[in-house]
Design a protein around this motif. Structure first.
Motif, PDB file in Angstrom:
ATOM      1  N   GLU A  43     -13.403  -7.188 -44.057  1.00  0.00           N
ATOM      2  CA  GLU A  43     -13.867  -7.574 -45.242  1.00  0.00           C
ATOM      3  C   GLU A  43     -15.527  -7.307 -45.257  1.00  0.00           C
ATOM      4  O   GLU A  43     -16.175  -6.829 -45.937  1.00  0.00           O
ATOM      5  CB  GLU A  43     -13.875  -9.093 -45.164  1.00  0.00           C
ATOM      6  CG  GLU A  43     -12.544  -9.549 -45.745  1.00  0.00           C
ATOM      7  CD  GLU A  43     -12.074  -9.379 -47.002  1.00  0.00           C
ATOM      8  OE1 GLU A  43     -12.984  -8.550 -47.680  1.00  0.00           O
ATOM      9  OE2 GLU A  43     -10.951  -9.793 -47.329  1.00  0.00           O
TER      10      GLU A  43
ATOM     11  N   LEU B 230      -5.969  -5.060 -47.780  1.00  0.00           N
ATOM     12  CA  LEU B 230      -6.579  -6.490 -47.733  1.00  0.00           C
ATOM     13  C   LEU B 230      -6.381  -7.179 -49.071  1.00  0.00           C
ATOM     14  O   LEU B 230      -6.264  -8.349 -49.091  1.00  0.00           O
ATOM     15  CB  LEU B 230      -8.080  -6.103 -47.550  1.00  0.00           C
ATOM     16  CG  LEU B 230      -8.656  -6.008 -46.194  1.00  0.00           C
ATOM     17  CD1 LEU B 230      -9.883  -5.689 -46.107  1.00  0.00           C
ATOM     18  CD2 LEU B 230      -8.187  -7.110 -45.268  1.00  0.00           C
ATOM     19  N   SER B 231      -6.243  -6.449 -50.164  1.00  0.00           N
ATOM     20  CA  SER B 231      -6.076  -6.971 -51.641  1.00  0.00           C
ATOM     21  C   SER B 231      -4.643  -7.609 -51.639  1.00  0.00           C
ATOM     22  O   SER B 231      -4.513  -8.679 -51.840  1.00  0.00           O
ATOM     23  CB  SER B 231      -5.836  -5.884 -52.663  1.00  0.00           C
ATOM     24  OG  SER B 231      -5.767  -6.522 -53.827  1.00  0.00           O
TER      25      SER B 231
ATOM     26  N   ARG C 100      -5.139 -10.863 -49.326  1.00  0.00           N
ATOM     27  CA  ARG C 100      -5.708 -11.747 -49.871  1.00  0.00           C
ATOM     28  C   ARG C 100      -4.593 -12.501 -50.902  1.00  0.00           C
ATOM     29  O   ARG C 100      -4.661 -13.964 -51.178  1.00  0.00           O
ATOM     30  CB  ARG C 100      -6.885 -11.165 -50.690  1.00  0.00           C
ATOM     31  CG  ARG C 100      -8.023 -10.724 -49.912  1.00  0.00           C
ATOM     32  CD  ARG C 100      -9.317 -10.372 -50.787  1.00  0.00           C
ATOM     33  NE  ARG C 100     -10.076  -9.649 -50.246  1.00  0.00           N
ATOM     34  CZ  ARG C 100     -10.137  -8.389 -50.636  1.00  0.00           C
ATOM     35  NH1 ARG C 100      -9.350  -7.794 -51.465  1.00  0.00           N
ATOM     36  NH2 ARG C 100     -10.854  -7.519 -50.011  1.00  0.00           N
ATOM     37  N   ASP C 101      -3.963 -11.650 -51.836  1.00  0.00           N
ATOM     38  CA  ASP C 101      -3.191 -12.355 -52.513  1.00  0.00           C
ATOM     39  C   ASP C 101      -2.014 -13.064 -52.140  1.00  0.00           C
ATOM     40  O   ASP C 101      -1.592 -14.294 -52.565  1.00  0.00           O
ATOM     41  CB  ASP C 101      -2.243 -10.998 -53.355  1.00  0.00           C
ATOM     42  CG  ASP C 101      -3.168 -10.345 -54.562  1.00  0.00           C
ATOM     43  OD1 ASP C 101      -4.110 -11.153 -54.994  1.00  0.00           O
ATOM     44  OD2 ASP C 101      -2.673  -9.351 -54.940  1.00  0.00           O
TER      45      ASP C 101
ATOM     46  N   GLU D 172      -3.674 -16.469 -51.063  1.00  0.00           N
ATOM     47  CA  GLU D 172      -4.073 -16.999 -52.328  1.00  0.00           C
ATOM     48  C   GLU D 172      -2.788 -17.743 -52.744  1.00  0.00           C
ATOM     49  O   GLU D 172      -2.592 -18.887 -53.320  1.00  0.00           O
ATOM     50  CB  GLU D 172      -4.675 -16.313 -53.410  1.00  0.00           C
ATOM     51  CG  GLU D 172      -5.911 -15.900 -53.079  1.00  0.00           C
ATOM     52  CD  GLU D 172      -6.933 -17.073 -53.606  1.00  0.00           C
ATOM     53  OE1 GLU D 172      -6.415 -18.030 -53.992  1.00  0.00           O
ATOM     54  OE2 GLU D 172      -8.111 -16.766 -53.566  1.00  0.00           O
TER      55      GLU D 172
ATOM     56  N   GLY E 294     -11.240 -22.338 -52.353  1.00  0.00           N
ATOM     57  CA  GLY E 294     -11.681 -20.964 -52.243  1.00  0.00           C
ATOM     58  C   GLY E 294     -12.597 -20.616 -53.163  1.00  0.00           C
ATOM     59  O   GLY E 294     -13.597 -21.346 -53.732  1.00  0.00           O
TER      60      GLY E 294
ATOM     61  N   ASP F 182     -13.094 -11.218 -59.038  1.00  0.00           N
ATOM     62  CA  ASP F 182     -11.837 -11.827 -59.578  1.00  0.00           C
ATOM     63  C   ASP F 182     -11.649 -11.753 -61.131  1.00  0.00           C
ATOM     64  O   ASP F 182     -10.501 -11.409 -61.458  1.00  0.00           O
ATOM     65  CB  ASP F 182     -11.628 -13.325 -58.992  1.00  0.00           C
ATOM     66  CG  ASP F 182     -11.607 -13.373 -57.552  1.00  0.00           C
ATOM     67  OD1 ASP F 182     -10.552 -12.983 -57.028  1.00  0.00           O
ATOM     68  OD2 ASP F 182     -12.601 -13.899 -56.862  1.00  0.00           O
TER      69      ASP F 182
ATOM     70  N   PRO G 226      -4.646 -15.894 -58.553  1.00  0.00           N
ATOM     71  CA  PRO G 226      -5.069 -16.741 -57.813  1.00  0.00           C
ATOM     72  C   PRO G 226      -5.132 -18.144 -58.364  1.00  0.00           C
ATOM     73  O   PRO G 226      -5.476 -18.259 -59.570  1.00  0.00           O
ATOM     74  CB  PRO G 226      -6.644 -16.456 -57.211  1.00  0.00           C
ATOM     75  CG  PRO G 226      -6.717 -14.891 -57.466  1.00  0.00           C
ATOM     76  CD  PRO G 226      -5.920 -14.664 -58.686  1.00  0.00           C
TER      77      PRO G 226
END
Length: 315
Positions: free
Chosen positions: A10, A75-76, A79-80, A83, A94, A141, A281
């Protein structure tokens, strides 16, 4: 800055996005030196230089560009997944990163405050800038802009009243100059010109009875911020072209006078927008729900649906 795994990655994406260790450190809430040491340690461990550094600039090396291209989608996805797992909490938590303009941020501030009070575990990171960006590429976002400037492939959630632009000048200015009755009359007036983030000069847009006109007025002053344009207009330097939201207080107080009102039809108002992906998210879903509540509560007269048109505007 203790780093391992995802935190290091990140950090790389943040530096690559901002092209600045200082800006990335601010985003990640760490010191610049800690971030620099963490990136250097990662480069030493993998045996390649990811960034080319000078005293004035930071840029991705060839290896770094390929590295970022490879890790960003992964990474996306991670993250999903995080979330999605977090969505089972009773309340969302968050950070939501939102890109918007200064004017739109001011208008949305009551909504932001209400959101944070309702969801105390949420954080909002609001970044304001005049230029329109790709919010996906830049790591946001969502965004907030005038509906008519939002890309067609985004999901848009409108809120707030429809907006209009206004041509205004001070009473002292109009003591010396006859008020214009049509856009063509602006050729004999001093206009406070507006420079866009791209560097181009903003053209004033007018429309009436199906006739559309764009004017690049002449004037001695060019600015890139609405507050300074208001100050100059109040001082009688020339005419300014700003949103009604910017000039409402001055019009009510009599500090400014409006002209060409019948040439500035209303535009669709602000909207929150985000990419149409399968997982949204939990925090963004909560904000979207609150915006719809806000819109329903403040809707005065529903605007007729119409096809979006491309506009040369900033809010």
């Amino acid at each position: 800055m203790k780093t391992s795994g995802l935190t290091e990655l990140e950090a790389v994406l943040s530096v690559a996005r901002h092209r600045s260790f200082r800006a990335a450190a601010n985003e990640l809430s760490v010191s610049t030196s800690a971030l620099s040491h963490a990136i250097a340690a990662l480069e030493a461990r993998i045996g390649v230089r990811l960034f080319n550094r000078t005293t004035r600039s930071v840029s991705l090396s060839e290896a770094g560009a390929q590295f970022v291209q490879n890790i960003a989608p992964a990474l996306s996805t991670i993250r999903d997944a995080l979330e999605q797992a977090g969505s089972f909490r009773d309340t969302p938590s968050g950070t939501l990163r939102i890109n918007t303009s200064v004017g739109a941020a001011h208008q949305a501030m009551p909504l932001f405050i209400a959101f944070l009070k309702r969801y105390p575990d949420m954080k909002l990171d609001i970044v304001t800038e005049g230029r329109l960006i790709d919010i996906v590429v830049e790591g946001f976002d969502a965004g907030i802009r005038l509906l008519e400037t939002v890309p067609q492939d985004m999901i848009a959630v409108p809120f707030g009243d429809r907006q209009r632009f206004a041509v205004v000048g001070s009473p002292a200015y109009f003591e010396q100059h006859k008020p214009p009755r049509a856009p063509a009359d602006l050729a004999t007036h001093r206009c406070i010109r507006s420079r866009m983030p791209s560097g181009s000069i903003y053209q004033w847009e007018f429309e009436r009875h199906g006739e559309s006109i764009r004017i690049d007025g002449d004037g001695a002053l060019t600015l890139d911020e609405p507050g300074m344009m208001l100050t100059a207009a109040r001082a009688g330097i020339g005419l300014a072209y700003l949103t009604e939201w910017n000039v409402a207080a001055d019009l009510e107080a009599g500090a400014l006078v409006r002209v060409l009102e019948d040439w500035t039809p209303p535009l669709d108002g602000l909207c929150l927008y985000y990419p149409g992906r399968r997982h949204v998210p939990a925090g963004l879903r909560a904000l979207t729900h609150m915006i719809r509540e806000y819109a329903d509560a403040n809707r005065k007269h529903p605007a007729p649906k119409k096809k979006r048109r491309k506009v040369n505007s900033k809010t």
